[in-house]
Scaffold this active site. Sequence first.
Site, PDB file in Angstrom:
ATOM      1  N   LYS A 102      48.710  25.842  43.867  1.00  0.00           N
ATOM      2  CA  LYS A 102      49.222  25.227  42.626  1.00  0.00           C
ATOM      3  C   LYS A 102      50.650  25.700  42.344  1.00  0.00           C
ATOM      4  O   LYS A 102      51.535  24.891  42.069  1.00  0.00           O
ATOM      5  CB  LYS A 102      48.314  25.576  41.430  1.00  0.00           C
ATOM      6  CG  LYS A 102      46.865  25.159  41.609  1.00  0.00           C
ATOM      7  CD  LYS A 102      46.010  25.497  40.405  1.00  0.00           C
ATOM      8  CE  LYS A 102      45.877  26.974  40.119  1.00  0.00           C
ATOM      9  NZ  LYS A 102      45.192  27.757  41.167  1.00  0.00           N
TER      10      LYS A 102
ATOM     11  N   ARG B 196      41.697  25.839  31.868  1.00  0.00           N
ATOM     12  CA  ARG B 196      40.774  26.442  32.831  1.00  0.00           C
ATOM     13  C   ARG B 196      39.353  26.494  32.317  1.00  0.00           C
ATOM     14  O   ARG B 196      38.486  27.009  33.018  1.00  0.00           O
ATOM     15  CB  ARG B 196      41.232  27.879  33.066  1.00  0.00           C
ATOM     16  CG  ARG B 196      41.777  28.148  34.437  1.00  0.00           C
ATOM     17  CD  ARG B 196      42.401  29.500  34.334  1.00  0.00           C
ATOM     18  NE  ARG B 196      42.419  30.205  35.553  1.00  0.00           N
ATOM     19  CZ  ARG B 196      43.547  30.436  36.229  1.00  0.00           C
ATOM     20  NH1 ARG B 196      44.682  29.946  35.827  1.00  0.00           N
ATOM     21  NH2 ARG B 196      43.509  31.154  37.299  1.00  0.00           N
TER      22      ARG B 196
ATOM     23  N   ARG C 115      49.355  36.915  50.426  1.00  0.00           N
ATOM     24  CA  ARG C 115      50.436  36.400  49.552  1.00  0.00           C
ATOM     25  C   ARG C 115      51.394  37.520  49.127  1.00  0.00           C
ATOM     26  O   ARG C 115      50.977  38.616  48.794  1.00  0.00           O
ATOM     27  CB  ARG C 115      49.822  35.778  48.293  1.00  0.00           C
ATOM     28  CG  ARG C 115      50.878  35.445  47.242  1.00  0.00           C
ATOM     29  CD  ARG C 115      50.370  34.538  46.160  1.00  0.00           C
ATOM     30  NE  ARG C 115      49.278  35.093  45.389  1.00  0.00           N
ATOM     31  CZ  ARG C 115      48.630  34.402  44.459  1.00  0.00           C
ATOM     32  NH1 ARG C 115      48.950  33.155  44.194  1.00  0.00           N
ATOM     33  NH2 ARG C 115      47.638  34.954  43.798  1.00  0.00           N
TER      34      ARG C 115
ATOM     35  N   ARG D  35      50.256  41.046  44.431  1.00  0.00           N
ATOM     36  CA  ARG D  35      49.598  41.083  43.121  1.00  0.00           C
ATOM     37  C   ARG D  35      48.359  41.967  43.173  1.00  0.00           C
ATOM     38  O   ARG D  35      47.597  41.927  44.116  1.00  0.00           O
ATOM     39  CB  ARG D  35      49.213  39.657  42.688  1.00  0.00           C
ATOM     40  CG  ARG D  35      50.319  38.952  41.936  1.00  0.00           C
ATOM     41  CD  ARG D  35      50.080  37.489  41.731  1.00  0.00           C
ATOM     42  NE  ARG D  35      48.775  37.121  41.214  1.00  0.00           N
ATOM     43  CZ  ARG D  35      48.434  35.861  40.914  1.00  0.00           C
ATOM     44  NH1 ARG D  35      49.307  34.885  41.054  1.00  0.00           N
ATOM     45  NH2 ARG D  35      47.238  35.582  40.455  1.00  0.00           N
TER      46      ARG D  35
ATOM     47  N   ARG E 110      37.444  36.118  41.260  1.00  0.00           N
ATOM     48  CA  ARG E 110      38.232  35.010  40.686  1.00  0.00           C
ATOM     49  C   ARG E 110      37.689  33.666  41.147  1.00  0.00           C
ATOM     50  O   ARG E 110      37.644  32.711  40.380  1.00  0.00           O
ATOM     51  CB  ARG E 110      39.708  35.154  41.082  1.00  0.00           C
ATOM     52  CG  ARG E 110      40.416  36.243  40.296  1.00  0.00           C
ATOM     53  CD  ARG E 110      41.731  36.659  40.938  1.00  0.00           C
ATOM     54  NE  ARG E 110      42.663  35.559  41.087  1.00  0.00           N
ATOM     55  CZ  ARG E 110      43.684  35.559  41.948  1.00  0.00           C
ATOM     56  NH1 ARG E 110      43.890  36.600  42.730  1.00  0.00           N
ATOM     57  NH2 ARG E 110      44.481  34.533  42.001  1.00  0.00           N
TER      58      ARG E 110
END
Length: 217
Positions: free
Chosen positions: A15, A90, A129, A162, A173
Amino acid sequence: MSRFIVLLGPPGAGKGTQAKLVSGKLNMPHISSGDIFRENQKNKTELGNLAEGYISRGELVPDDVTIAMIKERLSRPDCVQGALLDGFPRTDAQAEALDEMLNDLDGQVIAVPYIKVAEEILIERLTGRWTCPTCSRVYHEKFNPPQNAGICDYDTTELYQRNDDKAETVTRRIRVYLEQTQPLIDYYQNKGILLEIDGAQGIDMVSADLMSALPQE
Ligand code: AP5
């Protein structure tokens, strides 16, 4: 009437990557709820301190806090023509609150691209990431590496991983997404504005599909 696009998809679907690529082409501000929370965490604001525990556990920040934050953001002048929303809504309550907010702003959600990616791909994407703390652009050590390892291509800031991208938090998550966010697929499908995009393709192919699926002016 202002026009809003909501990007939907599981954690790691792409996203943020796509929002950065297409918001310029669409001439829309990119509003990422996750980026706003992280900015507040960095600046140690009251909101950032409140959000920290939820984010590090891989849970959602409570609806009332998140809705108030987005309401304030959408009231700013750069959103007068609309915006590209990434990570909000969400939950059912957030989707209903967004409809109410946009009613008051004479706005409308015109499209909801749903970036669909299988769960096993998500874990590899998130654990590899690297993120820029200055411009929040994201890279991947294998799929989308920066030109110089560990350094942002745009502003040469040192990249970081992160805290919520650890394997066990990623699993949590994804579970939270399946329970609380996936129902929004039906919510927007029923409104006739859901656009399913194959997010397992390469980044450029996903962008091309996304741009061609969006309604023209
Ligand atoms: P948030 O920051 O919104 O995280 P998320 O939704 O889990 O999404 P991500 O940022 O992890 O993934 P993405 O889909 O943007 O993927 P990306 O483009 O980076 O939220 C973080 C936390 O804040 C939440 O857990 C929650 O606690 C809180 N929060 C936020 N919004 C909230 C809300 N509305 N309500 C309550 N709480 C909220 O890509 C991932 C990786 O894959 C990158 O390395 C990228 O380079 C790579 N990649 C991208 N596309 C491709 C591709 N096509 N092929 C190969 N690799 C790719």
